[in-house]
Design an enzyme around this catalytic site. Structure first.
Site, PDB file in Angstrom:
ATOM      1  N   HIS A 197       1.025  -1.464  -0.061  1.00  0.00           N
ATOM      2  CA  HIS A 197      -0.039   0.085   0.085  1.00  0.00           C
ATOM      3  C   HIS A 197       0.723   1.222   0.234  1.00  0.00           C
ATOM      4  CE1 HIS A 197      -3.219  -2.468   0.761  1.00  0.00           C
ATOM      5  NE2 HIS A 197      -2.594  -2.689   1.491  1.00  0.00           N
ATOM      6  N   SER A 327      16.317  18.543 -16.406  1.00  0.00           N
ATOM      7  CA  SER A 327      15.513  19.603 -16.705  1.00  0.00           C
ATOM      8  C   SER A 327      15.616  20.079 -17.276  1.00  0.00           C
ATOM      9  CB  SER A 327      15.263  20.554 -14.763  1.00  0.00           C
ATOM     10  OG  SER A 327      14.494  21.212 -15.044  1.00  0.00           O
ATOM     11  N   LYS A 333      20.020  17.644 -12.497  1.00  0.00           N
ATOM     12  CA  LYS A 333      18.742  16.806 -12.540  1.00  0.00           C
ATOM     13  C   LYS A 333      18.644  16.163 -13.103  1.00  0.00           C
ATOM     14  CE  LYS A 333      13.714  17.148 -11.341  1.00  0.00           C
ATOM     15  NZ  LYS A 333      13.148  15.443 -11.721  1.00  0.00           N
ATOM     16  N   VAL A 334      18.295  14.793 -12.901  1.00  0.00           N
ATOM     17  CA  VAL A 334      18.777  13.071 -13.691  1.00  0.00           C
ATOM     18  C   VAL A 334      17.379  12.997 -13.938  1.00  0.00           C
ATOM     19  CG1 VAL A 334      19.390  11.296 -14.099  1.00  0.00           C
ATOM     20  CG2 VAL A 334      21.346  13.348 -13.763  1.00  0.00           C
ATOM     21  N   GLU A 340      10.830   5.343 -17.839  1.00  0.00           N
ATOM     22  CA  GLU A 340       8.917   6.307 -18.531  1.00  0.00           C
ATOM     23  C   GLU A 340       9.057   6.327 -19.631  1.00  0.00           C
ATOM     24  OE1 GLU A 340      10.136  10.721 -18.121  1.00  0.00           O
ATOM     25  OE2 GLU A 340      10.679  10.452 -15.521  1.00  0.00           O
TER      26      GLU A 340
END
Length: 474
Positions: A197, A327, A333-334, A340
């Site tokens: 959960h 980004s 940022k990676v 995806e």
């Protein structure tokens, strides 16, 4: 030289590009269906070439091409016909198949496209004039002998789908399975926290978690094999409506046997040609297996994405390879781009299944399904996406995955679910109270047990050993 030549069919004259191997019926279809710009996939055209090769061999063995019917062929003509079929089956003349996917629902336009190209190429190979009005190796009388689009086009779909699953999808899945298994083995002793959960649960080993993914891919390989089995019955031999009009009684069996030998897939003549011509239930079943594989791959890639989240404010139990800047505004940022990509392509396959299901359910009216070209294109697209996506996911993500032992181990002692292993010793109710107090105070389960003297230290140490929690005990 003129840009066009004039060809004739039963409807009259039509202008065809001067050097094209195709003829009037193909050109009419090009003009009638300026829809999507999507041509039938290459594997479908190649499968049609293979079906025509098998048909030519069967007809020759039955004495049909050289000894009966109008305009019997010479032995040399038959050899050239077979060579032309082989060229198409091997991917040759690929630019000669220009018809849009969204065409006549039986695939007649594409069947005649293949017949015309093979006819003219065979004439050329035989030393004849492929531009002559009289076709010495005729697209209908010889290339299409004993056949109808209604049985050979769906036969080609089954052959194309079977080959692509066998030669592309299953090897890709096997690579993914083996790569994950390598990681599962390497990380078998690395303890981490489980989650149900999306909440903290009892400990497990990272190797066990990845091993669950391995089993998912094992099952996916089995589903891919089942997908092939669903299309192993071939409609060839049924001709127009399933009666087999204008073909030899042994033709369907012989063609199926040749195709089985050529592909090493267990193709057989359909048990009932009326069902085989009219319905594409086997293809719907096949794509249903592909859909299940897609949701599995979506799940695996999404779980890996979550496990790699961070690097400071997420789980970061896996270190995903850095593939590209993530980004346009946040420096450094990676993102988990390969995960995806996999999730998107699998969503497309799941969507494709709706097209296949609707086409199978609504297209099979009376003696023919009239949604076959889009079913062929959609199924082959799904196989291509699953195969290519899986190969890329292995190469650019899974093969370079690394474990983060510090992050895996850090959460284990803090987990409130550590109290689960105390149930047999102190009971569920007391263990639940400990969990609530631990959450309220910020203390660990171990610390509270020691403070309260609930269990002897030796018993407590044994009960709260994370490794022992990853296996059943008597």
């Amino acid at each position: 030289m003129s840009e066009y030549r004039v060809e004739r069919d039963s409807m009259g004259e039509v202008q065809v590009p001067a050097e094209a191997y195709y003829g009037a019926q193909t050109q009419r279809a090009v003009e009638n269906f300026p829809i999507s710009g999507w041509r039938l996939p290459g594997p479908m055209i190649q499968a049609m070439g293979l079906v025509k090769f098998a048909a030519a061999r069967a007809n020759y063995d039955l004495g049909k091409l050289t000894g009966s019917g109008m305009n019997p062929l010479t032995e040399h003509d038959v050899e050239c016909l077979s060579k032309a079929c082989r060229e198409v089956a091997d991917g040759g003349l690929a630019d000669q198949f220009p018809i849009d996917v969204f065409q006549t629902g039986s695939g007649t336009s594409s069947n005649m496209n293949v017949n015309e190209v093979i006819s003219n190429r065979a004439i050329e190979l035989a030393g004849g004039d492929r531009f002559a009005e009289k076709k010495t190796i005729h697209p209908n009388d010889h290339v299409n002998m004993g056949q109808s689009t209604n049985d050979t086009f769906p036969t080609a779909i089954h052959v194309a789908v079977g080959i692509e699953i066998k030669e592309r999808l299953i090897p890709a899945l096997q690579r993914l399975r083996d790569s994950l298994q390598e990681k599962a083995t390497a990380w078998d002793q690395l303890i981490k926290i489980g989650r149900t959960h999306l909440m903290d649960a009892t400990p497990l080993r990272l190797g066990q978690e990845i091993g669950g993914f391995v089993r998912q891919i094992d099952l996916s390989i089995g589903r891919a094999q089942s997908a092939i089995a669903a299309v192993c019955e071939l409609p060839v031999g049924g001709t127009a409506v399933g009666t087999g009009i204008n073909t030899h009684p042994e033709f369907g069996r012989r063609v199926s046997e040749i195709l089985a030998s050529e592909t090493n897939i267990d193709f057989v003549e359909a048990e009932n040609h009326f069902e085989a011509n009219a319905q594409r239930d086997g293809l719907v079943e096949c794509h249903g297996q592909l859909k299940c594989i897609a949701q599995t791959l979506f799940n695996v890639s999404n779980n890996i994405r979550w496990l790699g989240s961070g690097p400071r404010c997420g789980f970061f139990e896996l270190k995903l390879p850095s593939r590209q800047p993530g980004s346009s505004i946040m420096p450094g940022k990676v993102n988990p781009v390969m995960c995806e990509s996999m999730m998107q392509l699998n969503a497309r396959v799941v969507g494709n299944d709706a097209c296949i299901t609707m086409s199978g359910a609504t297209g099979g009216n009376f003696q023919l399904n009239i949604m076959m070209p889009v079913m062929a294109q959609t199924t082959l697209e799904s196989i291509h996406l699953l195969s290519a996506g899986t190969e890329a996911f292995v190469d650019f993500c899974v093969a370079e995955l690394e474990a983060n032992p510090e992050a895996c181990e850090a959460a284990v002692e803090q987990s409130l679910s550590m109290c689960t292993s105390l149930n047999p010793l102190i009971g569920y109710d007391m263990a639940a109270k400990l969990a609530k107090e631990a959450f309220a105070t910020g203390k660990t389960i171990r610390e509270l047990c020691r403070e309260k003297g609930i269990l002897p230290e030796e018993t407590l140490t044994e009960a709260l050993d994370p490794m022992s929690m990853t296996e059943p005990h008597e």
